[in-house]
Write a protein that holds these residues in place. Structure first.
Motif, PDB file in Angstrom:
ATOM      1  N   ASN A  90      35.502  27.801  68.671  1.00 24.13           N
ATOM      2  CA  ASN A  90      34.246  28.194  69.391  1.00 24.13           C
ATOM      3  C   ASN A  90      33.243  28.475  67.887  1.00 24.13           C
ATOM      4  O   ASN A  90      31.898  28.328  68.172  1.00 24.13           O
ATOM      5  CB  ASN A  90      34.155  29.398  70.396  1.00 24.13           C
ATOM      6  N   ARG A  91      33.702  29.215  67.033  1.00 19.92           N
ATOM      7  CA  ARG A  91      32.928  29.568  66.241  1.00 19.92           C
ATOM      8  C   ARG A  91      32.181  28.498  65.381  1.00 19.92           C
ATOM      9  O   ARG A  91      31.282  28.357  64.861  1.00 19.92           O
ATOM     10  CB  ARG A  91      33.616  30.484  64.939  1.00 19.92           C
TER      11      ARG A  91
ATOM     12  N   GLN B 182      43.039  28.063  67.051  1.00 27.67           N
ATOM     13  CA  GLN B 182      42.659  29.215  67.701  1.00 27.67           C
ATOM     14  C   GLN B 182      41.404  28.965  68.511  1.00 27.67           C
ATOM     15  O   GLN B 182      40.509  28.383  68.031  1.00 27.67           O
ATOM     16  CB  GLN B 182      42.577  30.199  66.660  1.00 27.67           C
ATOM     17  N   LYS B 183      41.628  29.349  69.814  1.00 24.78           N
ATOM     18  CA  LYS B 183      39.978  29.127  70.735  1.00 24.78           C
ATOM     19  C   LYS B 183      38.729  29.883  70.024  1.00 24.78           C
ATOM     20  O   LYS B 183      37.652  29.311  70.161  1.00 24.78           O
ATOM     21  CB  LYS B 183      40.421  30.005  71.978  1.00 24.78           C
ATOM     22  N   ARG B 184      39.046  31.144  69.349  1.00 24.74           N
ATOM     23  CA  ARG B 184      37.978  31.752  68.773  1.00 24.74           C
ATOM     24  C   ARG B 184      37.498  30.988  67.523  1.00 24.74           C
ATOM     25  O   ARG B 184      36.203  30.847  67.676  1.00 24.74           O
ATOM     26  CB  ARG B 184      38.179  33.416  68.436  1.00 24.74           C
TER      27      ARG B 184
END
Lengths: 140, 496
Positions: B447-448, B442-444
Motif C-alpha cells: 500500500n505504501r 506485505q500488504k502494508r
C-alpha cells in the motif's frame, strides 16, 4: 618490531602549528592577495594529515574529536546563510556587505561578509578532505 | 529583481544540509525531507502564479548589473519545470518509504535526493551558461551517489560506466563553453544571445552549436550517444530509477531546447536539420529497443529514449505550435515516466522478477494495479483524454506546418510502437495464466508503494483533462521559447 619514530612525531607536533597558522594566514589574506578558503582549507587538512601520518588515525581522532560530516554541513549552512542574509534586507541573493572598523590591536580594518562565506568554504574543504582520508584510512 | 524565484532552489539545498545531521535517525530524515519538499512546492506554485501575472522574473546575484553578475531567470518554462520536478520528487520520496530499505535511508539517501533537486531546479532556472555547468555537476554528483548507494555488484559496475560517460561529457561541456566564451566574450545567456545575433552566427558558432548538441545529447541520451543509458539505469533501485528517468535526461533536453531556441537560431537549415535527423533516429532506436526486450525495466527505459526523440523533434521544428507541443510533452513525460517506473516497481515487487515471460495473471490478484497500469500506458501513448495526447498532437501539427511530412509520420508511427511495448507488459504481466508470484508480499508495504503511484497517475489524468485550463501557461512558455527577445529583454532591462 616496533619502529621508533620519535623524531617524526616530535617534528610533526611543531610543524603542525606552523602549517596551521600558515593556513589561517592564507585564509585571511584571500581578499587582497592569493589565497582564500579553498587553499586555506586544503593546507589545514594537510596539517591534520601530517599528524595522522606521524601518529595514527585513532590518536588523532582522540585529540581532535571532530565529526567532519557535521563540519561540512555547518560550513554549507554558513555559506548559504551569508548569501541568503541579503534576501531579508530586500537586496538580491548574495549581496555582500562591508565596512571599516577600528579594531583594538589591528587598527583600521575592513570587514567583509565575503570572509564569512569563505569560512563556510574553508569548513567544507577541511571536512570533505578529512572525511575522504579518514574513510579510506579506516577501510580494511 | 525578485529573490522569490530562488526559493525552489535554496529550500531543497538548505534541507539537504539539515539532513546531513542525524544520519541514523530515519524518522527525522523522512519528516525533514517531506517538509522541505512541501515548502518548496508551495513556493514553486507561488512562483508560477507570479510569472503568470507579471511576466518573467529575474534576479542578478550580488546586486551586480545584468551581464556581469550571474542572472537567475524564472520564466514560464523554468518555473513550470521546477514545479513539476518538486511534485514528482515528493511522490517518489513517498514511494521510497516503502521500498528503498533502511540501510540506504541511513546513508545519505535523502540528502542525495535533495541535492539532486537543487541541481535540477538550478539548471532549469539559471541564466548563465557556466552556472548551468555547475548545476549540472551538482545534480550529477548527487546522481553518482544515488546510483552507487547500496553497493550491489550491478550498481558498482554500472556506476563506473555512468561516471565515466558523464565525466567525459562534462569535460566537453567546459571545452564548448570555452570556445563560446572565446568567440562572444560573455557567459550570461541573454548576452550570448544578443552577441550571436549581432555577429549573425558565423561558421564557428555553428560548430559550437553542434558541440553543445554533443554535450547535452550525451546527458539527454539522443541517438548515437544513448549507449550508456539502458544499462546504467537498470542498476539502481526503483525509486532512484524513477527519479533519474523523470528528471535527469529531461535536464539535457531542456538545455538543448534552451540553447537551440535562445542562441543558435540563425542557421536553422544546418543546426535544426541536424537536430531533426538525430531526433528521428533517436525515436527509431528507442522503438527498436523497446520492442526487443522482455525485461520490464528495459522496456520503460527505452521509452525514455523515444520520448527524448519526440520532444527534440518538436524543438527542431522551430515554430510556436511545435515548441508548445514539445513543452507540454516534456512535462507530461516527466510525470508519466515517474508513474510508470513506480508501477513496474510494484509489479517487480509482487512478482519477484523483472522478466515478462515469468509473469502472468496479475489482474486476478491485483486488479487496481492492473487498471492503473493500463491508464498510465494509454497516457504514455497519448490516447485522447489522457496526458500524452495534446503535446503529441501539437508536435505533429507543428511538424506538418514546417513541412517535414515524412519525419512527422515517423513520430506518429512511433506511438504505435510505444503502445505495443506498454501493452506487451500489460498483456504478459496481467492477463493469462497465473505466473510467478513473490511469496513475501506485505500488504502494508504494498500500500505504501501503491498510494503515491496511484495519486501520480491521477495527477497525469488531470494534466490531460485540464489541458485547456493549462493552455495559458503553456502558450506563455512557447512564446518565450519562440522569441528570444522576451528573454533577453527581461534579463538586460530587469537588471537596471
Amino acid at each position: 618490531m616496533k619502529t621508533n619514530d620519535v623524531i617524526m612525531q616530535f617534528t610533526a607536533k611543531l610543524v603542525f602549528f606552523i602549517i596551521f597558522f600558515f593556513a589561517v594566514h592564507l585564509f585571511f589574506a584571500g581578499h587582497y592577495t592569493p589565497g582564500g578558503g579553498f587553499v586555506g582549507g586544503l593546507v589545514t587538512a594537510s596539517a591534520i594529515v601530517l599528524l595522522i601520518i606521524a601518529f595514527d588515525l585513532k590518536t588523532v581522532q582522540t585529540i581532535l574529536p571532530i565529526n567532519y560530516i557535521n563540519m561540512v554541513a555547518i560550513g554549507l549552512i554558513l555559506a548559504l546563510g551569508t548569501a541568503a542574509f541579503s534576501m531579508f534586507t530586500g537586496k538580491p541573493f548574495f549581496t555582500h556587505y562591508y565596512d571599516y572598523f577600528n579594531l583594538p590591536i589591528l587598527g583600521k580594518t575592513s570587514l567583509h561578509t565575503a570572509a564569512l562565506f569563505d569560512l563556510g568554504v574553508y569548513l567544507v574543504v577541511v571536512g570533505v578532505t578529512m572525511t575522504i582520508i579518514q574513510t579510506i584510512g579506516e577501510d580494511e | 529583481m525578485s529573490n522569490f524565484l530562488l526559493l525552489p532552489i535554496i529550500i531543497p539545498f538548505f534541507f539537504a544540509m539539515l539532513l546531513l545531521f542525524g544520519q541514523k535517525n530515519i524518522a527525522y530524515q523522512r519528516i525533514t525531507t517531506l517538509l522541505g519538499l512541501v515548502i518548496s512546492i508551495i513556493c514553486a506554485i507561488g512562483l508560477v502564479s507570479n510569472v503568470y501575472m507579471d511576466g518573467p522574473q529575474t534576479v542578478t546575484l550580488g546586486n551586480w548589473p545584468a551581464p556581469f553578475g550571474i542572472t537567475m531567470m524564472g520564466d514560464m518554462v523554468a518555473s513550470v519545470l521546477m514545479l513539476t520536478t518538486l511534485v514528482i520528487s515528493l511522490f517518489i520520496v513517498w514511494y521510497g518509504f516503502g521500498s528503498i530499505g533502511k540501510e540506504r535511508e541511513q546513508f545519505f539517501y535523502y540528502p542525495g535526493i535533495m541535492f539532486i533537486i537543487t541541481g535540477v531546479n538550478g539548471a532549469f532556472t539559471t541564466g548563465d551558461i557556466f552556472n548551468l555547468f555547475v548545476f549540472f555537476e551538482v545534480l550529477l554528483m548527487a546522481s553518482y551517489l544515488l546510483i552507487v548507494l547500496g553497493g550491489e555488484k550491478a550498481q558498482l559496475r554500472e556506476s563506473i560506466k555512468y561516471i565515466l560517460v558523464n565525466v567525459i561529457s562534462s569535460a566537453l561541456f567546459v571545452v564548448a563553453v570555452a570556445y563560446l566564451y572565446s568567440v562572444v566574450g560573455t557567459l550570461s545567456m541573454a548576452d550570448i544571445s544578443l552577441k550571436i545575433a549581432e555577429i549573425n552566427q558565423p561558421g564557428i558558432i555553428t560548430v559550437i552549436a553542434v558541440l553543445f548538441l554533443l554535450v547535452f545529447g550525451m546527458k539527454a541520451a539522443i541517438f548515437p550517444l544513448y549507449f550508456w543509458l539502458p544499462s546504467a539505469y537498470s542498476a539502481p533501485p526503483i525509486p532512484v530509477l524513477a527519479l533519474f528517468g523523470a528528471l535527469l535526461t529531461k535536464v539535457g533536453v531542456y538545455a538543448i531546447t534552451r540553447t537551440y531556441t535562445l542562441f543558435f537560431t540563425h542557421d536553422l537549415s544546418y543546426t535544426h536539420e541536424l537536430l531533426l535527423i538525430l531526433a528521428v533516429v533517436t525515436i527509431i532506436a528507442g522503438c527498436i529497443g523497446a520492442l526487443a526486450h522482455f525485461d520490464v525495466k528495459q522496456i520503460i527505459i527505452y521509452n525514455i529514449i523515444i520520448a527524448v526523440g519526440v520532444i527534440l523533434f518538436g524543438v527542431a521544428q522551430m515554430n510556436e505550435v511545435a515548441l508548445q507541443g514539445a513543452f507540454v510533452y516534456l512535462i507530461h513525460d516527466m510525470i508519466i515516466k515517474a508513474a510508470l517506473f513506480m508501477l513496474i516497481g510494484i509489479v517487480i515487487y509482487v512478482t519477484g522478477t523483472s522478466n515478462l515471460r515469468k509473469m502472468g495473471g496479475l489482474i486476478q490478484t491485483y486488479p487496481t494495479l492492473g487498471w492503473f497500469f493500463l491508464i498510465a500506458g494509454f497516457g504514455l501513448v497519448g490516447v485522447p483524454p489522457l496526458s500524452g495526447f495534446v503535446g503529441k498532437l501539437l508536435i505533429i501539427q507543428g511538424g506538418f506546418i514546417a513541412g517535414n511530412t515524412w519525419s512527422t509520420l515517423v513520430v506518429l508511427a512511433s506511438s504505435i510502437i510505444v503502445l505495443l511495448s506498454v501493452m506487451r507488459i500489460f498483456i504478459y504481466a496481467f492477463w493469462g495464466e497465473q505466473g510467478q508470484l513473490s511469496t513475501d508480499v506485505q500488504k502494508r508495504k504494498y500500500n505504501r508503494m501503491f498510494i503515491p503511484t496511484m495519486l501520480l497517475v491521477i495527477l497525469s489524468i488531470f494534466y490531460g483533462i485540464g489541458a485547456e485550463w493549462l493552455n495559458p501557461f503553456m502558450s506563455d512558455a512557447a512564446k518565450i521559447l519562440m522569441d528570444p527577445s522576451i528573454y533577453t529583454d527581461a534579463v538586460m532591462k530587469g537588471g537596471e
